[in-house]
Design an enzyme around this catalytic site. Sequence first.
Site, PDB file in Angstrom:
ATOM      1  N   SER A   1     -25.523  27.318  41.841  1.00  0.00           N
ATOM      2  CA  SER A   1     -24.686  26.601  40.799  1.00  0.00           C
ATOM      3  C   SER A   1     -23.832  25.366  41.542  1.00  0.00           C
ATOM      4  CB  SER A   1     -23.769  27.300  39.942  1.00  0.00           C
ATOM      5  OG  SER A   1     -23.275  26.577  38.630  1.00  0.00           O
ATOM      6  N   ASN A   2     -22.985  24.757  41.229  1.00  0.00           N
ATOM      7  CA  ASN A   2     -22.023  23.851  41.543  1.00  0.00           C
ATOM      8  C   ASN A   2     -20.888  23.847  40.804  1.00  0.00           C
ATOM      9  OD1 ASN A   2     -22.017  21.653  39.489  1.00  0.00           O
ATOM     10  ND2 ASN A   2     -24.413  21.998  39.755  1.00  0.00           N
ATOM     11  N   PRO A   3     -19.797  23.045  41.323  1.00  0.00           N
ATOM     12  CA  PRO A   3     -18.373  23.044  40.835  1.00  0.00           C
ATOM     13  C   PRO A   3     -17.976  22.361  39.731  1.00  0.00           C
ATOM     14  CG  PRO A   3     -18.194  22.177  43.072  1.00  0.00           C
ATOM     15  CD  PRO A   3     -19.760  22.008  42.542  1.00  0.00           C
TER      16      PRO A   3
ATOM     17  N   ALA B   1     -24.074  18.237  35.715  1.00  0.00           N
ATOM     18  CA  ALA B   1     -24.492  18.438  37.061  1.00  0.00           C
ATOM     19  C   ALA B   1     -25.582  19.502  37.150  1.00  0.00           C
ATOM     20  CB  ALA B   1     -23.351  18.671  37.662  1.00  0.00           C
TER      21      ALA B   1
END
Length: 220
Positions: A21-23, A91
């Site tokens: 995943s990402n922030p 995102a």
Amino acid sequence: MKFVVTAGPTREYLDPVRFLSNPSTGKMGFAVARAAAMRGHEVALVAGPVTLKTPKGVRRIDVTSAREMLAAVERELSRQAPGAVFVSTAAVADWRPAKCAARKLKKGQMSDTLKLVRNPDILKTVARRAKHQAPARASTVFVGFAAETNDVIAEARRKCREKNLDMIVANDVTEKGSGFGVDTNRVTFVRKDGSVERLPLMTKLAVARRIVRECEDLRP
Ligand code: C5P
């Protein structure tokens, strides 16, 4: 007008307890949904896993993976009357593990390399499809985001053209007060006609209001 907005990250699981995943926290997308609802528009917010509260007057659809997000967006856009607006702030993970195990992988079962496959580009997929539809349906307005670390405007122009968009909201995520997690953003509007408008550092809600106004003006 009808708005479909994506927000937050996606999660791409390799087993029931591990994912890529990402922030992204979803703040920008939730602000767009809130700003659109405040202007009296009907809003469907397709959200990845985030901890934010649903803005008042917004219908929220929770999803986890990019493929689920694509399916939800397609469903929402097909339900809309022609002339809807799609704002893609999510995102989206560009890659996912080639396989997702049904049970937690033991350390001994895991190799040092993980095979990945490309995820669909949600925005590009729906914008391309709309272009080939009847004129009424083709009138959907498509707005994308581009978080960049260099060549911000050139990259935004390229993405606007490649993804067939009406506008890209570009930001340099290395700049102070921009990007993941914070409540402010400094963005530049890069429009289909090539025009560029650099906005000052503003709260994400103020940026969202400007985006919603721009969508109202872009509507054919
Ligand atoms: O990742 P990229 O810079 O190409 O993202 C530009 C735009 O495309 C963003 O609006 C993002 O939400 C969207 N996107 C998408 N699906 C992907 C990757 C990006 O909808 N797989």
